[in-house]
Design an enzyme around this catalytic site. Structure first.
Site, PDB file in Angstrom:
ATOM      1  N   ASN A  13     -19.952  25.104   7.042  1.00 14.03           N
ATOM      2  CA  ASN A  13     -18.760  25.877   7.358  1.00 14.03           C
ATOM      3  C   ASN A  13     -17.937  25.845   6.075  1.00 14.03           C
ATOM      4  O   ASN A  13     -17.406  24.794   5.711  1.00 14.03           O
ATOM      5  CB  ASN A  13     -18.014  25.217   8.536  1.00 14.03           C
TER       6      ASN A  13
ATOM      7  N   LYS B  18     -16.686  22.215   4.919  1.00 15.65           N
ATOM      8  CA  LYS B  18     -15.941  21.459   5.935  1.00 15.65           C
ATOM      9  C   LYS B  18     -16.555  20.078   6.197  1.00 15.65           C
ATOM     10  O   LYS B  18     -17.768  19.960   6.439  1.00 15.65           O
ATOM     11  CB  LYS B  18     -15.918  22.259   7.237  1.00 15.65           C
TER      12      LYS B  18
ATOM     13  N   CYS C  48      -9.738  24.111   9.293  1.00 17.34           N
ATOM     14  CA  CYS C  48      -9.502  23.894  10.708  1.00 17.34           C
ATOM     15  C   CYS C  48      -9.323  22.428  11.116  1.00 17.34           C
ATOM     16  O   CYS C  48      -8.285  21.850  10.859  1.00 17.34           O
ATOM     17  CB  CYS C  48     -10.594  24.557  11.533  1.00 17.34           C
TER      18      CYS C  48
ATOM     19  N   GLU D 192     -20.090  22.932  16.401  1.00 21.44           N
ATOM     20  CA  GLU D 192     -20.081  22.877  14.933  1.00 21.44           C
ATOM     21  C   GLU D 192     -20.994  21.760  14.417  1.00 21.44           C
ATOM     22  O   GLU D 192     -21.575  21.894  13.335  1.00 21.44           O
ATOM     23  CB  GLU D 192     -18.658  22.688  14.411  1.00 21.44           C
TER      24      GLU D 192
ATOM     25  N   GLU E  43     -10.789  30.813   8.796  1.00 21.08           N
ATOM     26  CA  GLU E  43     -12.106  30.175   8.876  1.00 21.08           C
ATOM     27  C   GLU E  43     -13.074  31.157   9.540  1.00 21.08           C
ATOM     28  O   GLU E  43     -12.675  31.920  10.433  1.00 21.08           O
ATOM     29  CB  GLU E  43     -11.992  28.910   9.738  1.00 21.08           C
TER      30      GLU E  43
ATOM     31  N   ASN F  74      -9.904  28.354  13.594  1.00 17.85           N
ATOM     32  CA  ASN F  74     -10.220  28.981  14.877  1.00 17.85           C
ATOM     33  C   ASN F  74      -9.971  27.880  15.908  1.00 17.85           C
ATOM     34  O   ASN F  74     -10.813  26.970  16.048  1.00 17.85           O
ATOM     35  CB  ASN F  74     -11.700  29.394  14.967  1.00 17.85           C
TER      36      ASN F  74
END
Ligand code: ING
Length: 308
Positions: free
Chosen positions: A107, A123, A167, A141, A47, A192
């Site tokens: 993302n 994402k 993730c 995020e 990612e 991550n």
């Protein structure tokens, strides 16, 4: 009868803030060469693989924030990765921060087959918070990305049905069930996962335990091969777990990184293995009872008191 495809997971060590995209892409190319020379045909990168994990910082300057996003893919600096994919005839998953022409931020991951993008995912499970927290690291995020708008699609590559996620998505069982119900045989994901970021005291050993727990459960419960690629090591002062791995539909980890640096792991996956579980234990048509599952899709505000 077997249907074997050699899979590779390319774990990245830290992308330090002073490392350029070009340096990071060179590392990805080196690992693609290593994986291809081992016979791998499908490679998973992490990612946000092109930069440091910037959601750990509070960034107010828009130009500073925009510098972490890609406005084109392939971009001039990632073109060499696409070219190498074509020259070596390998497919790869790449995670990066996407800034669209109309200003939306995601993302994102892409699936590239021999130099051509054949799939994209954005994402949907964004962890952390959107406001500043008084803590050594943020996890912003929700501030820097919108919830993905592409759903959880499945793509065809090399006669395989392939899904992607990113993730935190792996912590939510719905992620894998939705893709498995569409016939996914392989799900690729990058992560991550910081040790200190969610602002409550969780024993550090649980980060790796939960990483393995969710991946192994998802693989078994959905008859999937899983490729999970970490960005690992101490990046910009933040400790990221490694543990990149390949998981079989049995739920067993069949290959695992042993370092927290750039490392390629491979496994010769037999995609017939998943068929056995899909036809028996997890024969969805024969055994699932979706008429009882309505609570799962009720909107957050309307669901029962189980929704926090
Ligand atoms: N990182 C972490 C992850 O889901 C996190 C955030 C860690 C959430 C631990 C909850 C517990 O692995 C990303 N990027 O989603």
């Amino acid at each position: 009868m077997s249907n074997k495809v050699k899979l590779a997971v390319a774990q990245l060590g830290p992308n330090q803030p002073d490392m350029s995209r070009a340096e990071n892409v060179n590392r990805l190319c080196d690992m693609m060469r290593e994986a291809a020379s081992a016979g791998a045909k499908i490679i998973t990168f992490p990612e946000l693989a092109l930069t440091a994990f910037f959601p750990r910082h509070w960034i107010e300057n828009e130009a500073e924030l925009n510098a972490y996003y890609e406005t084109s893919m392939p971009s001039p600096v990632t073109q060499q990765l696409f070219d190498l994919s074509r020259d070596l005839d390998v497919s790869f998953y790449l995670g990066y921060a996407e800034l669209t022409e109309d200003g939306h931020r995601f993302n994102t991951s892409i699936l590239v087959r021999a130099g051509e993008i054949i799939g994209k995912y954005r994402k949907i499970h964004l962890p952390g918070h959107s406001e500043y927290k008084k803590a050594p690291f943020q996890h912003l995020e929700k501030r820097y990305f919108e919830v993905g708008d592409l759903g959880l699609p499945v793509f065809e590559d090399r006669d395989l049905q392939i899904g992607m996620c990113l993730c935190n998505d792996r912590r939510w069982p719905e992620t894998f069930r939705v893709m498995s119900l569409q016939g996914a045989e392989l799900v690729m994901l990058g992560y991550n996962t910081p040790v200190h970021n969610i602002h409550w005291s969780e024993p550090e050993h649980l980060r790796m335990f939960h990483n393995r727990l969710v991946l192994q459960a998802a693989a078994y419960q959905n008859s999937l091969w899983l490729c999970a690629a970490a960005k690992a090591g101490t990046e910009d002062g933040s400790i990221l777990i490694g543990g990149s791995c390949i998981v079989a539909p049995t739920g067993e980890i069949v290959a695992q990184a042993t370092s927290v640096d750039d490392e390629v792991i491979t496994f010769d996956a037999d995609f017939e293995l998943g068929q056995g579980f899909r036809k028996n234990v997890f024969n969805f048509a024969a055994h699932r009872r979706p008429e009882f599952y309505g609570e799962i899709t009720r909107p957050v505000e309307a669901a029962g008191n189980g929704n926090h």
